[in-house]
Design a protein around this motif. Structure first.
Motif, mmCIF file in Angstrom:
data_model
loop_
_atom_site.group_PDB
_atom_site.id
_atom_site.type_symbol
_atom_site.label_atom_id
_atom_site.label_comp_id
_atom_site.label_asym_id
_atom_site.label_seq_id
_atom_site.Cartn_x
_atom_site.Cartn_y
_atom_site.Cartn_z
ATOM 1 N N UNK A 40 34.242 46.845 35.042
ATOM 2 C CA UNK A 40 34.821 48.172 34.860
ATOM 3 C C UNK A 40 35.588 48.599 36.101
ATOM 4 N N UNK A 41 36.663 49.318 35.874
ATOM 5 C CA UNK A 41 37.335 50.007 36.963
ATOM 6 C C UNK A 41 36.415 51.169 37.329
ATOM 7 N N UNK A 42 36.032 51.297 38.591
ATOM 8 C CA UNK A 42 35.069 52.340 38.949
ATOM 9 C C UNK A 42 35.582 53.763 38.721
ATOM 10 N N UNK A 43 36.885 53.917 38.562
ATOM 11 C CA UNK A 43 37.439 55.257 38.351
ATOM 12 C C UNK A 43 37.713 55.565 36.890
ATOM 13 N N UNK A 44 37.566 54.558 36.013
ATOM 14 C CA UNK A 44 37.880 54.726 34.596
ATOM 15 C C UNK A 44 36.698 54.200 33.792
ATOM 16 N N UNK A 45 36.163 54.990 32.868
ATOM 17 C CA UNK A 45 34.977 54.546 32.116
ATOM 18 C C UNK A 45 35.292 53.590 30.970
ATOM 19 N N UNK A 46 36.118 52.589 31.238
ATOM 20 C CA UNK A 46 36.418 51.563 30.241
ATOM 21 C C UNK A 46 36.531 50.224 30.974
ATOM 22 N N UNK A 47 36.204 49.136 30.265
ATOM 23 C CA UNK A 47 36.255 47.832 30.922
ATOM 24 C C UNK A 47 37.689 47.339 31.044
ATOM 25 N N UNK A 48 37.896 46.393 31.971
ATOM 26 C CA UNK A 48 39.235 45.890 32.258
ATOM 27 C C UNK A 48 39.882 45.222 31.055
ATOM 28 N N UNK A 49 39.089 44.537 30.247
ATOM 29 C CA UNK A 49 39.631 43.846 29.079
ATOM 30 C C UNK A 49 40.197 44.856 28.084
ATOM 31 N N UNK A 50 39.418 45.877 27.757
ATOM 32 C CA UNK A 50 39.868 46.889 26.791
ATOM 33 C C UNK A 50 40.992 47.749 27.356
ATOM 34 N N UNK A 51 41.045 47.893 28.666
ATOM 35 C CA UNK A 51 42.158 48.629 29.279
ATOM 36 C C UNK A 51 43.469 47.855 29.183
ATOM 37 N N UNK A 52 43.381 46.567 28.844
ATOM 38 C CA UNK A 52 44.584 45.750 28.734
ATOM 39 C C UNK A 52 45.045 45.201 30.069
ATOM 40 N N UNK A 53 44.136 45.112 31.033
ATOM 41 C CA UNK A 53 44.488 44.602 32.360
ATOM 42 C C UNK A 53 44.401 43.082 32.448
ATOM 43 N N UNK A 54 43.768 42.446 31.471
ATOM 44 C CA UNK A 54 43.681 40.989 31.441
ATOM 45 C C UNK A 54 44.838 40.482 30.596
ATOM 46 N N UNK A 55 45.770 39.786 31.223
ATOM 47 C CA UNK A 55 46.967 39.322 30.527
ATOM 48 C C UNK A 55 46.814 37.920 29.961
ATOM 49 N N UNK A 56 46.091 37.057 30.623
ATOM 50 C CA UNK A 56 46.001 35.669 30.176
ATOM 51 C C UNK A 56 44.706 35.045 30.679
ATOM 52 N N UNK A 57 44.094 34.258 29.818
ATOM 53 C CA UNK A 57 42.914 33.477 30.179
ATOM 54 C C UNK A 57 43.222 32.036 29.805
ATOM 55 N N UNK A 111 47.897 50.295 38.826
ATOM 56 C CA UNK A 111 48.930 50.636 39.788
ATOM 57 C C UNK A 111 48.794 49.732 41.010
ATOM 58 N N UNK A 112 49.887 49.425 41.683
ATOM 59 C CA UNK A 112 49.771 48.623 42.911
ATOM 60 C C UNK A 112 48.930 49.306 43.991
ATOM 61 N N UNK A 113 48.790 50.613 43.889
ATOM 62 C CA UNK A 113 48.000 51.362 44.877
ATOM 63 C C UNK A 113 46.555 51.569 44.433
ATOM 64 N N UNK A 114 46.101 50.795 43.487
ATOM 65 C CA UNK A 114 44.743 50.931 42.964
ATOM 66 C C UNK A 114 43.730 50.816 44.100
ATOM 67 N N UNK A 115 42.856 51.816 44.243
ATOM 68 C CA UNK A 115 41.865 51.771 45.330
ATOM 69 C C UNK A 115 40.873 50.608 45.206
ATOM 70 N N UNK A 116 40.745 50.040 44.021
ATOM 71 C CA UNK A 116 39.799 48.943 43.803
ATOM 72 C C UNK A 116 40.475 47.581 43.801
ATOM 73 N N UNK A 117 41.706 47.520 44.256
ATOM 74 C CA UNK A 117 42.482 46.277 44.209
ATOM 75 C C UNK A 117 41.798 45.130 44.950
ATOM 76 N N UNK A 118 41.085 45.429 46.001
ATOM 77 C CA UNK A 118 40.428 44.372 46.776
ATOM 78 C C UNK A 118 39.170 43.841 46.080
#
Length: 139
Positions: free
Chosen positions: A54-71, A87-94
């Motif tokens: 999960x993105x710690x700032x959004x109560x949805x998982x990365x897969x359902x958010x559409x952040x996973x483009x390819x496996x 966003x490129x400035x995502x605080x959780x990017x690291x």
């Protein structure tokens, strides 16, 4: 939309330095070493694992958010994931790529995982699943 991540890149490709066109043609003729049912199991379990991140700032998982483009699953059970961030400035990017990698290597049968951050195409809310839209009340 999410089907791309489930099915994309499930064939292995020869390494770039493996002998050029002859090696590529040879590899294309060989059947995959992972049986179809095992590849399907791996794909399904990888998706389940991705849905635990999960993105710690959004109560949805990365897969359902559409952040996973390819496996991609290579015949040697190396998994490559192309993902993006909201966003490129995502605080959780690291942290997020490492969390994705850790979730995927926890799947039985996965040898290793590599996560690539990509920016093309840029993420936008239209990539979210209906499940994420419901959780975020974005109708």
């Amino acid at each position: 939309m999410m089907d791309e991540a489930k099915t994309a890149g499930t064939k292995s490709a020869p390494p770039a330095d493996a002998g050029g066109a002859a090696a590529a043609a040879d590899a294309a003729e060989r059947p995959p070493t992972i049986p179809v049912d095992e590849r399907a199991r791996l794909t399904d379990e990888i998706v389940v694992a991705l849905k635990t991140v999960y993105d710690p700032e959004i109560p949805a998982d990365l897969y359902e958010l559409g952040l996973i483009y390819k496996v991609g699953i290579d015949d040697d059970r190396m998994v490559t994931i192309d993902m993006t961030l909201t966003t490129p400035n995502c605080p959780s990017a690291a942290e997020l790529p490492g969390e994705v990698r850790n979730a995927v290597v926890g799947v039985s049968g996965v040898r290793e995982a590599k996560v690539n951050i990509v920016w093309d195409p840029p993420w936008d809310p239209s990539r979210m699943s209906d499940e994420a839209r419901t959780v975020l009340d974005m109708w």
